[in-house]
Design a protein around this motif. Sequence first.
Motif, short mmCIF file in Angstrom:
data_model
loop_
_atom_site.label_atom_id
_atom_site.label_comp_id
_atom_site.label_asym_id
_atom_site.label_seq_id
_atom_site.Cartn_x
_atom_site.Cartn_y
_atom_site.Cartn_z
N THR A 184 -15.95 73.09 24.72
CA THR A 184 -16.14 72.23 25.87
C THR A 184 -16.94 72.91 26.95
OG1 THR A 184 -14.09 73.05 26.65
CG2 THR A 184 -14.01 70.99 25.48
N ILE A 197 -18.14 75.26 34.02
CA ILE A 197 -16.96 75.60 33.21
C ILE A 197 -15.76 74.85 33.74
CG2 ILE A 197 -17.83 77.86 32.57
CD1 ILE A 197 -15.90 79.03 34.64
N GLY A 198 -14.65 74.98 33.07
CA GLY A 198 -13.41 74.38 33.54
C GLY A 198 -12.98 73.16 32.77
N PHE A 199 -13.70 72.81 31.69
CA PHE A 199 -13.32 71.63 30.92
C PHE A 199 -12.13 71.91 30.01
CE2 PHE A 199 -17.56 70.23 32.10
CZ PHE A 199 -17.31 68.92 32.43
N LEU A 200 -11.72 73.14 29.92
CA LEU A 200 -10.54 73.43 29.10
C LEU A 200 -9.56 74.28 29.90
CD1 LEU A 200 -9.59 72.69 26.31
CD2 LEU A 200 -10.51 74.78 25.45
N HIS A 201 -9.52 74.04 31.21
CA HIS A 201 -8.60 74.83 32.01
C HIS A 201 -7.18 74.32 31.82
CE1 HIS A 201 -6.96 77.19 35.19
NE2 HIS A 201 -6.51 76.11 35.80
#
Lengths: 176, 403
Positions: free
Chosen positions: B29, B48-52
């Motif tokens: 992601t 980034i951060g789509f799977l945090h």
Amino acid sequence: MGLESNLNTDGGGFMVTTVDSVVNWARKSSLWPMPFGTACCAIEMMATYASRYDLARFGAERMSFSPRQADLLLIGGRVPIKMMPVLQKIYEQMSEPKWVISIGACASSGGLFDTYSMIQGVDQFIPVDVYVPGCPPRPENFIDAFMKIQKLVENDSVKNYKKPKNNSFNKLWQTN
Amino acid sequence: MSIAELGETIKTEKMKMNFGPQHPATHGTLRIEMELDGETVVSANPEIGFLHCGFEKLCEHKSYNQIVNITDRMNYLSPFCNNLAFILAVEKLFDLKIPKRGQYIRVILAELSRIADHCLCVGAQALDLGAFTAFLYLFEERENIYDIMEMISGNRLMTTYTRVGGFARDREFTDYHIKEIRRATSGLYKTIDEVEKLLNQNKIFHGRTIGIGVVSGKDAINYGLTGPILRATGIDWDIRVSHPYTSYEDFDFDVPIGENGDIFDRYLVRMEEMRQSLRIVEQAMQNLPDGPENAEEEDKYVLPPKDEVYTTIEGLIHQFEIIMENRGFKPPIGEVYFRTESPNGELGYMISSNGGNSPYRCRVRPPSLVNYQILEPMLTGQMLSDTVAILGSLNVIAGELDR
């Protein structure tokens, strides 16, 4: 099952069947999955597609990375709040009829991750047909879910395809 | 008018393009917002951060043994390396030393994980460039390693096998396991050779990888890169050699180094690392000492053996004291940082303890996040189609990147 012996050798002859059984037979044996793999379950999904388990045996060889040419959505992995609008949009972009498998504990129920950033089950936002338990599920579990989808497709009727499924979920994204 | 002159006269508008978060080549992601001039990337802005998933927050209310579960799900290509890195940090905090046999078994499993990680990384990289065969060959070897992991830990992918002061189950590793590992790894040498035959002299593979995504050694150090990406630039840095942990100093192995720092060199480094890992596994199995695997049971942090828990009242009480909250499980107060060489680079855990049942704060130094920073300068000026090759060679794991 002796089918060929009843046919004329010159290629003529006909068989009587229903539209449902022909269409559903074709559909179930060539499902085009759209893999939406985000995390660990995507690796097991890859394992199912790779050498040992080979999902192509079930007619799902053609992975469709575009949602528009897919009829089966495989959700494998964790879905955070930031990702959910993307997933919902992908689901809506898929053409009818469509089916959804939610692979793994995280996609089905949030699993291990009961935190501020996670969706506790994607079925709050899109309809899910088959859930696969496990963290991550074994490829055998996944194949079983796939066969359950094939059974669903087989028992469905062409009449029902015209009616979209219950899409009364909250829309997470807006078109400008 | 020549074509080159014609190209200068035609003005093209710059185009914004969105790459990801749902794209087969992102391996998860990742999203990159790119500006293109024709087919050349002018600027790339990774998001980034789509799977945090809040790993570090989760660590704050789980006990030390439970957190091992969470570390599995961070880098899901090599879960055991994550288990090991976390538990080594905890053992540094608790000042525990596990017996030599336990350390050797950890080395065996960590190196097998490294092989599995590189198998998938190289396979997926080849797959992205159109070479499907290499992916299938390498995945079969990964399946063999899955079998070993399942036999030892009970799960194919998510091992969750380390515990504070040892393993989930003590004295489970027998000669039978060694035999099975030998059997599973015997085919690996052949597969590595076969894949090298497929790719090393492949004209298409050369064209897509040589001279693309080049990082200089100076840049690599400035950006804090570690792992195969750093070693491909020609810098000899491996934490297993420079700061040995879990008896890595006992083994004889080479650290493969590249020259040019391009995608092809990274691929070569990974392939050679797999061979070296096999060497380490073989040495560890040959010299495996006898004795217990877990640390002394008298330590009040180590779980007792399972047969003792199920059959004796002392064992049950011991287990109860460790598992239950507020039952005397008192970790020391302090802060530790421990780093290991994971397949992607330096994986470190910083644990801050205030004496409670779970860490006060647990911070991960993920190699993927740090290695991902180089993406923007690496992509700028390259062709659009090279994006896929570069991303594949970085081996960025979204789970580890976003945590």
